[in-house]
Design an enzyme around this catalytic site. Structure first.
Site: not given
Ligand code: APR
Length: 229
Positions: A53, A104, A173
């Site tokens: 972190y 989170h 997400t």
């Molecule tokens: N604009 C919008 N979305 C985007 C972009 C962009 N420029 N680039 C990537 N993405 C999208 C991807 O297509 C994907 O669907 O962002 C999403 C990222 O997904 P994850 O990496 O899984 O992130 P997230 O959904 O926030 O993860 C949820 O998982 O590891 C844990 O606690 C952590 O909060 C996190 C949680």
């Protein structure tokens, strides 16, 4: 004013240079998630987690909000905007958003290991912690992050916001992680739901969601141009 509720994930900060978790080259490709972001991982090797972190805080302070964060703040002039975020960065706050609920945790905060209501905000010139860091009461601290295997204390509050939404927007997400991914199912029947993501996750049949397959900055511009007060 209509209540515009936003549920954001790592994708909204991608254009600020913060890597997502599950995209190619994402964080979980580089680090074993259960070692650096889980309750058991912290018990097993707290020094590694402090280091992980610390690295992420050092990166965060070099990044700034992108137009997606800024545009959501601009929408506060026309809507009662509530942001629910899975992100631990402070880019929504730094863009000026007033109502941000972190599901989170928050990367720039640490809390006492002995009294979890004692939460401390780190600053850009005081970013790092270790197993030897002590708070003013002489107690060790931990990242103020919800690790995997831990409860999401703000989830109930987040469902209440979703239930009150007149418009609900999911941004960036993969809808992989629960309970955050279930928020869009708490909206009142008939509430318009939008999902902004360039590679949107599949939405179960029969769920009325308007998918906007675009980047967060483009999607927020679309909201600004198309949402009616
Ligand atoms: N604009 C919008 N979305 C985007 C972009 C962009 N420029 N680039 C990537 N993405 C999208 C991807 O297509 C994907 O669907 O962002 C999403 C990222 O997904 P994850 O990496 O899984 O992130 P997230 O959904 O926030 O993860 C949820 O998982 O590891 C844990 O606690 C952590 O909060 C996190 C949680």
């Amino acid at each position: 004013m209509k209540k515009l509720v936003i549920s954001s994930g790592a994708g909204i900060s991608a254009e600020s240079g913060i890597s997502t978790f599950r995209d190619a080259g994402g964080l979980w490709e580089k680090y074993p998630v259960m070692e650096v972001a889980s309750h058991d991982g912290f018990l097993k090797n707290p020094a590694l987690i402090h280091k992980f972190y610390n690295e992420r805080r050092k990166q965060l302070v070099t990044c700034k909000p992108n137009f997606a964060h800024i545009g959501l703040h601009q929408l506060e002039e026309r809507f009662d905007v509530r942001v629910i975020t899975q992100n631990i960065d402070d880019l929504h706050e730094r863009a000026g958003s007033k109502n941000v609920l972190h599901l989170h945790g928050e990367l720039m905060k640490v809390r006492s290991l002995k009294h979890e209501d004692r939460v401390y905000t780190l600053t850009s010139d005081n970013l790092e912690t270790s197993v030897d860091t002590r708070d003013e009461y002489g107690d060790p601290v931990r990242p103020h992050i919800v690790f995997f295997q831990e409860d999401v204390p703000n989830f109930t509050k987040a469902t209440e916001l979703a239930k009150e939404a007149d418009i609900f927007v999911v941004i960036g997400t993969s809808l992989n992680v629960y309970p955050a991914a279930s928020l869009l199912y708490y909206v009142k029947p008939g509430t318009p739901v939008y999902y902004i993501d360039p590679r949107p996750a599949p939405i179960p049949e029969g769920t009325a969601v308007h998918v906007l397959p675009m980047k967060a900055t483009e999607g927020v511009q679309w909201l600004i141009d198309n949402l009616k007060e």
